[in-house]
Write a protein that holds these residues in place. Structure first.
Motif, PDB file in Angstrom:
ATOM      1  N   PRO A  35     -95.884 -23.792   9.507  1.00 51.74           N
ATOM      2  CA  PRO A  35     -94.735 -23.378  10.335  1.00 51.74           C
ATOM      3  C   PRO A  35     -94.554 -21.857  10.297  1.00 51.74           C
ATOM      4  CG  PRO A  35     -94.143 -25.212   8.915  1.00 51.74           C
ATOM      5  CD  PRO A  35     -95.497 -24.752   8.470  1.00 51.74           C
ATOM      6  N   LEU A  36     -94.213 -21.296  11.443  1.00 50.94           N
ATOM      7  CA  LEU A  36     -94.009 -19.855  11.569  1.00 50.94           C
ATOM      8  C   LEU A  36     -92.521 -19.560  11.624  1.00 50.94           C
ATOM      9  CD1 LEU A  36     -96.732 -19.296  14.281  1.00 50.94           C
ATOM     10  CD2 LEU A  36     -96.946 -18.843  11.842  1.00 50.94           C
ATOM     11  N   ARG A  37     -92.142 -18.380  11.174  1.00 47.15           N
ATOM     12  CA  ARG A  37     -90.723 -18.049  11.096  1.00 47.15           C
ATOM     13  C   ARG A  37     -90.233 -17.200  12.250  1.00 47.15           C
ATOM     14  NH1 ARG A  37     -91.927 -16.790   5.201  1.00 47.15           N
ATOM     15  NH2 ARG A  37     -91.741 -18.828   4.256  1.00 47.15           N
ATOM     16  N   GLN A  81     -97.442 -11.829  15.408  1.00 44.92           N
ATOM     17  CA  GLN A  81     -97.214 -12.235  14.039  1.00 44.92           C
ATOM     18  C   GLN A  81     -98.472 -12.857  13.450  1.00 44.92           C
ATOM     19  OE1 GLN A  81     -94.560 -15.639  13.500  1.00 44.92           O
ATOM     20  NE2 GLN A  81     -94.628 -15.943  15.713  1.00 44.92           N
ATOM     21  N   SER A  82     -98.529 -12.880  12.147  1.00 42.67           N
ATOM     22  CA  SER A  82     -99.637 -13.494  11.429  1.00 42.67           C
ATOM     23  C   SER A  82     -99.114 -14.683  10.653  1.00 42.67           C
ATOM     24  CB  SER A  82    -100.265 -12.501  10.457  1.00 42.67           C
ATOM     25  OG  SER A  82    -100.820 -11.423  11.154  1.00 42.67           O
ATOM     26  N   CYS A  83     -99.983 -15.640  10.435  1.00 41.57           N
ATOM     27  CA  CYS A  83     -99.622 -16.835   9.687  1.00 41.57           C
ATOM     28  C   CYS A  83     -99.440 -16.458   8.214  1.00 41.57           C
ATOM     29  CB  CYS A  83    -100.718 -17.880   9.832  1.00 41.57           C
ATOM     30  SG  CYS A  83    -100.462 -19.345   8.820  1.00 41.57           S
ATOM     31  N   PRO A  84     -98.340 -16.905   7.591  1.00 43.36           N
ATOM     32  CA  PRO A  84     -98.133 -16.582   6.180  1.00 43.36           C
ATOM     33  C   PRO A  84     -99.123 -17.288   5.249  1.00 43.36           C
ATOM     34  CG  PRO A  84     -96.355 -17.976   6.981  1.00 43.36           C
ATOM     35  CD  PRO A  84     -97.212 -17.639   8.162  1.00 43.36           C
ATOM     36  N   ALA A  85     -99.714 -18.395   5.697  1.00 43.90           N
ATOM     37  CA  ALA A  85    -100.628 -19.148   4.841  1.00 43.90           C
ATOM     38  C   ALA A  85    -102.073 -18.651   4.944  1.00 43.90           C
ATOM     39  CB  ALA A  85    -100.568 -20.627   5.190  1.00 43.90           C
ATOM     40  N   LEU A 137     -89.661 -20.709  21.942  1.00 47.51           N
ATOM     41  CA  LEU A 137     -89.699 -20.283  20.544  1.00 47.51           C
ATOM     42  C   LEU A 137     -90.448 -18.963  20.348  1.00 47.51           C
ATOM     43  CD1 LEU A 137     -90.195 -23.711  18.772  1.00 47.51           C
ATOM     44  CD2 LEU A 137     -88.134 -22.325  18.871  1.00 47.51           C
ATOM     45  N   TYR A 138     -91.162 -18.512  21.367  1.00 48.87           N
ATOM     46  CA  TYR A 138     -91.839 -17.214  21.297  1.00 48.87           C
ATOM     47  C   TYR A 138     -91.075 -16.140  22.048  1.00 48.87           C
ATOM     48  CZ  TYR A 138     -95.898 -19.272  19.123  1.00 48.87           C
ATOM     49  OH  TYR A 138     -96.734 -19.894  18.240  1.00 48.87           O
TER      50      TYR A 138
END
Length: 138
Positions: free
Chosen positions: A9-11, A17-21, A79-80
């Motif tokens: 899930p993205l914040r 943005q980049s994926c936190p994982a 959502l974007y």
């Protein structure tokens, strides 16, 4: 909003943005935007049909129809987007969606029209925002 590569899930409601994982850029260019648009577009046919069928069911039908098309067609685009959510037209469409939920006889006709209108509007705004965005980071 999930990462295309790992499903994390993205914040942020942002194209940049980049994926936190996994650390990969979520939308890496026009090609990934087109693939994302095509992915959502594949839901369009069955969602439109379901909205028409659900609109026939009194009271509960418009409620289910508006929830269904919002989750399958509208949310993936909205959502974007951050600035455009609060625009006057978006507020009017939001109010119409909730009005059609409460007035079932109007909802039978209005919900499918609203579904198609909202889908095309959010899609165009998403693609316009993606076109304006510089994916190279310059």
């Amino acid at each position: 909003r999930r990462c295309f590569y790992c499903g994390q899930p993205l914040r942020e409601p942002s194209l940049d943005q980049s994926c936190p994982a996994c650390g990969r850029a979520v939308l890496q260019g026009e090609e990934s935007v087109d693939r994302y648009d095509a992915y959502i577009g594949r839901r369009r046919g069955w969602t439109f049909a379901a909205v028409v069928v659900l609109g026939v069911i009194p009271i509960l039908g418009p409620l289910l129809a508006s929830s269904l098309y919002k989750r399958t067609l509208i949310n993936p685009y909205s959502l974007y987007m951050t600035v455009y959510r609060e625009s006057f037209l978006m507020v009017v469409l939001f109010l119409c969606r909730h009005l059609f939920r409460l007035l079932p006889f109007i909802g039978v006709i209005g919900m499918p029209i609203l579904c198609v209108t909202e889908y095309h509007l959010y899609r165009r705004m998403f693609l316009w925002k993606a076109q304006k965005h510089d994916f190279r980071g310059e």
